[in-house]
Design a protein around this motif. Structure first.
Motif, short mmCIF file in Angstrom:
data_model
loop_
_atom_site.label_atom_id
_atom_site.label_comp_id
_atom_site.label_asym_id
_atom_site.label_seq_id
_atom_site.Cartn_x
_atom_site.Cartn_y
_atom_site.Cartn_z
N ILE A 28 57.54 8.44 46.19
CA ILE A 28 56.39 8.01 45.96
C ILE A 28 56.27 6.45 45.25
N HIS A 29 55.78 6.16 45.91
CA HIS A 29 55.00 5.01 45.49
C HIS A 29 53.78 4.55 44.55
N GLY A 30 53.35 3.40 44.09
CA GLY A 30 52.12 2.93 44.39
C GLY A 30 52.06 1.82 45.07
N ILE B 138 50.74 -4.08 42.86
CA ILE B 138 51.80 -3.98 42.28
C ILE B 138 52.06 -1.90 42.59
N CYS B 139 53.23 -2.33 42.13
CA CYS B 139 53.21 -0.17 42.21
C CYS B 139 53.30 0.73 41.14
N HIS B 140 52.33 0.95 41.01
CA HIS B 140 52.14 2.19 40.01
C HIS B 140 51.96 3.46 39.58
N GLU B 141 53.32 3.40 40.53
CA GLU B 141 54.12 5.25 40.51
C GLU B 141 55.46 4.84 39.86
N TYR B 142 56.07 5.38 38.96
CA TYR B 142 57.21 5.31 38.48
C TYR B 142 58.35 5.95 39.33
N CYS B 143 58.83 4.49 40.44
CA CYS B 143 59.68 5.04 41.21
C CYS B 143 61.63 4.89 41.45
N GLY B 144 62.61 4.28 39.96
CA GLY B 144 63.52 4.62 40.01
C GLY B 144 63.51 3.01 39.11
N GLY C 179 64.51 -0.22 39.59
CA GLY C 179 63.79 -1.17 40.07
C GLY C 179 62.24 -1.16 39.93
N HIS C 180 61.70 -0.59 39.45
CA HIS C 180 60.04 0.14 39.83
C HIS C 180 59.02 -1.17 39.52
N HIS C 181 59.71 -1.52 37.77
CA HIS C 181 58.42 -2.89 37.91
C HIS C 181 59.51 -4.25 38.32
N ASN C 182 60.40 -3.94 39.37
CA ASN C 182 60.44 -4.97 39.90
C ASN C 182 59.59 -5.19 41.62
N MET C 183 59.43 -3.93 41.49
CA MET C 183 57.87 -3.87 43.43
C MET C 183 56.87 -4.52 43.01
N TYR C 184 56.33 -5.70 43.28
CA TYR C 184 55.52 -6.02 43.90
C TYR C 184 55.26 -6.68 44.85
CU1 CUA Z 1 57.73 2.18 43.51
CU2 CUA Z 1 57.35 2.35 41.04
#
Ligand code: CUA
Length: 151
Positions: free
Chosen positions: A97-99, A132-138, A140-145
């Motif tokens: 799951i991603h945001g 931005i990805c606003h669902e925690y996905c592991g 690298g989540h904070h680098n997912m944009y």
């Molecule tokens: Cu993809 Cu958080």
């Protein structure tokens, strides 16, 4: 009688609640995810329209914006769209799951494995907007944009 008035009031409140829910869903763009089993997550890159992610013109001022989320990036990372155009976002995820949230807009979707998320939006102002990805996905989540350039 008071009793009947009370029942009528209850009915009115119920209708107002439903109207508020419909309004929230449609006008505020709160996203209801698609149906389960719409797409096989591991095969998104070979399943249309996701075999060709990006911006595709579908009408005079109308575009499909096809997006795939994958740990930890969006495909494509950067997109360009015309200001004022009707943008039909069509998105899914390859893995978890991603945001998908475009900062400063109501574009806010959850990308759920096996489901296709859809949302329509028009940008009123040109500029660069952060996705931005606003669902925690592991890890690298904070680098997912990503970035959307409206011109
Ligand atoms: Cu993809 Cu958080």
């Amino acid at each position: 009688t008071y009793e009947r008035a009370f029942m009528a009031l209850g009915g009115v409140l119920l209708v107002l609640c439903m109207a508020a829910l419909v309004y929230a869903t449609v006008a505020m763009g709160i996203h209801l995810p698609g149906r389960a089993g719409e797409i096989e997550p591991g095969k998104v890159f070979t399943t249309p329209p996701f075999d060709n992610p990006g911006v595709h013109q579908t009408g005079p001022n109308q575009y499909d914006v096809v997006i795939i989320g994958q740990a930890w990036r969006f495909h494509p990372t950067e997109i360009r769209v015309p200001v004022g155009a009707e943008l039909n976002f069509i998105a899914t995820t390859f893995d978890v799951i991603h945001g998908f949230h475009i900062e400063g807009t109501r574009v806010n979707m959850m990308l759920i494995p096996g489901q296709i998320s859809r949302l329509t939006y028009r940008f009123r102002k040109p500029g660069e907007y952060l996705i931005i990805c606003h669902e925690y996905c592991g890890a690298g989540h904070h680098n997912m944009y990503g970035k959307i350039i409206v011109e």
